[in-house]
Design a protein around this motif. Structure first.
Motif, short mmCIF file in Angstrom:
data_model
loop_
_atom_site.label_atom_id
_atom_site.label_comp_id
_atom_site.label_asym_id
_atom_site.label_seq_id
_atom_site.Cartn_x
_atom_site.Cartn_y
_atom_site.Cartn_z
N THR A 87 0.83 -1.20 0.00
CA THR A 87 0.00 0.00 0.00
C THR A 87 0.87 1.26 0.00
O THR A 87 0.60 2.22 -0.72
N THR A 88 1.93 1.24 0.80
CA THR A 88 2.81 2.41 0.87
C THR A 88 3.62 2.56 -0.41
O THR A 88 3.81 3.69 -0.90
N ARG A 90 2.69 1.83 -3.34
CA ARG A 90 1.79 2.41 -4.35
C ARG A 90 1.50 3.87 -4.05
O ARG A 90 1.49 4.71 -4.98
N LYS A 91 1.26 4.20 -2.78
CA LYS A 91 0.96 5.60 -2.43
C LYS A 91 2.18 6.48 -2.65
O LYS A 91 2.09 7.52 -3.31
N HIS A 92 3.31 6.09 -2.10
CA HIS A 92 4.53 6.87 -2.29
C HIS A 92 4.94 6.90 -3.76
O HIS A 92 5.53 7.88 -4.23
N THR A 94 2.94 7.09 -6.30
CA THR A 94 2.18 8.12 -7.01
C THR A 94 2.73 9.52 -6.69
O THR A 94 2.64 10.43 -7.51
N THR A 149 6.64 12.79 -0.19
CA THR A 149 5.89 11.76 0.52
C THR A 149 5.42 12.25 1.88
O THR A 149 4.33 11.88 2.33
N THR A 153 1.11 13.56 2.50
CA THR A 153 0.34 12.64 3.35
C THR A 153 0.10 13.25 4.73
O THR A 153 -0.29 12.54 5.66
N HIS A 158 -3.98 17.34 3.57
CA HIS A 158 -5.25 16.64 3.72
C HIS A 158 -6.16 17.33 4.73
O HIS A 158 -5.68 17.98 5.67
N ALA A 166 -6.99 7.53 6.86
CA ALA A 166 -5.72 6.91 6.51
C ALA A 166 -4.97 6.43 7.74
O ALA A 166 -4.37 5.35 7.75
#
Length: 419
Positions: A87-88, A90-92, A94, A149, A153, A158, A166
């Motif tokens: 998951t990280t 993929r998130k990082h 992007t 990153t 986040t 946000h 999250a």
């Protein structure tokens, strides 16, 4: 699903898994047995890692085991860490696509990730530092990765609803957080069967850590921050063994310890490991190469990394000050003067957090359970202990006196004075 329940893979069963998984077989030109070359290369503490080379491509398979690999089944560890790692990544990925390898496939049942193979000449940064190799883009790349990153986040970007959602998801990575709490913030400061050091040379030094009340007060504050401050989605183990490099490429790997925690833990882990590399250099010096120039390069890299990070982080903040982030609402912090005051205070605190966490990581790598190759590859005990003592003394000072530093240049000067 190729496998309906968790099964540790070996080179033979991995072939069958790839055949049954189009997302993987399509990356390597199919999975004919004769065309595949598979090599298990996992030299870390936790996982199996396979390099798979096919007729028209390559990839890496990483599988989490339900225990700590370097210790064995006597120390169980959840394989769910693979979910948080994928998951990280993929998130990082992007947020910083130039510095995070692409994920091709994730299988939660098998705790397995298929991702881009970082082909040679990529090597682990730590090994490059031991070899005395300079990387001209390292500071530029790592500062860019950390700025993006961490900023994107955080609540600077946000709203609180999205941030709490999250944070809640990553609370599930509790076992690896608890492992960090134990090996970084607890074991080095008490008698533990897992601790080790270069004995007998550092026996008194290890004892002094356990008896240092001021040090214990500071590390307690850092542990509290680590456990309680959900500031951003951090990598959670961002040392020089979690970065792969060439002369023009920098890739961050292995975020299985990721969770929403203090930004300074990532920044500090990375800078602290560069400082350890600096103190290890005398142990790798040879006739005709005293490593003096290389040590200067490491110090420049430390300074440039923080300075570039600071510049980029503030730039992202300025660009998004009217965006959805709810840490500092635009209609309250609505003029340049107050925003500047907020940013200066934020970055001053972040520097001090980073120095504290970096120091704690340094100490644990010398008198805790898991050491670093920078020192371990120095063959003779006595010269290794000399290097380690310098790193340990600096780490103790930095942990206790971190708030006196106003810029990274002062930290670099203090490193130079240590030797």
């Amino acid at each position: 699903m190729p496998f309906e329940e968790f099964t540790p893979l070996n080179e033979k069963s991995l072939v069958e898994y790839i055949k049954a998984t189009p997302a993987l077989s399509s990356k390597i030109g199919g999975a004919a047995d004769d065309d595949l070359v598979i090599k298990e290369v996992g030299d870390g503490n936790l996982n199996f890692v396979f390099i798979v080379v096919g007729s028209s491509g390559s990839l890496v398979i990483k599988q989490a085991l339900p225990y700590i690999r370097c210790i064995g089944e006597s120390w169980p560890m959840t394989k769910e860490r693979a979910y948080f790692e994928a998951t990280t990544l993929r998130k990082h990925g992007t947020l910083s696509p130039d510095h995070v390898p692409e994920v091709y496939h994730f299988d939660r049942t098998m705790a397995l990730i298929g991702m881009r193979y970082l082909e040679p000449p990529h090597i682990i940064l730590r090994k490059g530092l031991i070899a005395g190799i300079e990387y001209p883009f390292l500071a530029d790349h790592m500062s860019d990765y950390m700025a993006k990153t961490l900023f994107f986040t955080s609540l600077l970007y946000h709203d609180t609803t999205e941030h709490r959602r999250a944070v809640t998801e990553f609370c599930g990575n509790v076992e690896l957080c608890r492992l960090t709490e134990q090996v970084v913030f607890s074991d080095p400061y008490r008698v533990s069967t897992f601790n080790r050091w270069t004995s007998p040379y550092l026996d008194d030094d290890a004892k002094a850590v356990r008896q240092d009340s001021a040090l214990k007060l500071e590390v307690a504050e850092l542990k509290s921050m680590f456990c309680e401050r959900a500031q951003a989605l951090i990598h959670g183990d961002l040392h020089t063994g979690s970065v792969m490099v060439t002369q023009d490429s920098t890739q961050v790997i292995d975020p299985e310890f990721s969770f929403y925690g203090p930004m300074g833990f990532d920044i500090g882990a990375y800078l602290g490991n560069l400082i350890l590399a600096f103190f290890a250099q005398d142990g790798h010096a040879a006739q005709g190469n005293d490593r003096k120039e290389y040590k200067n390069w490491i110090l420049r890299t430390i300074e440039q990394t923080w300075d570039l990070f600071h510049k980029r982080f503030i730039s992202l903040w300025d660009q998004n000050k009217d965006g959805p982030g709810e840490a500092y609402l635009a209609d309250i912090y609505n003029d340049a003067e107050v925003l500047q005051l907020v940013q200066e205070n934020y970055m001053r605190n972040l520097l001090h957090d980073s120095l504290g966490f970096g120091a704690a990581k340094m100490i644990r790598r010398i008198v805790g359970v898991a050491h670093v190759e920078d020192f371990e590859s120095i063959e003779e005990d006595k010269p290794r202990a000399v290097c380690e003592r310098s790193g340990l003394e600096f780490g103790k000072m930095l942990l206790k006196e971190r708030r006196k530093f106003t810029c990274i240049g002062e930290v670099v000067s203090a490193i130079q004075q240590q030797i």
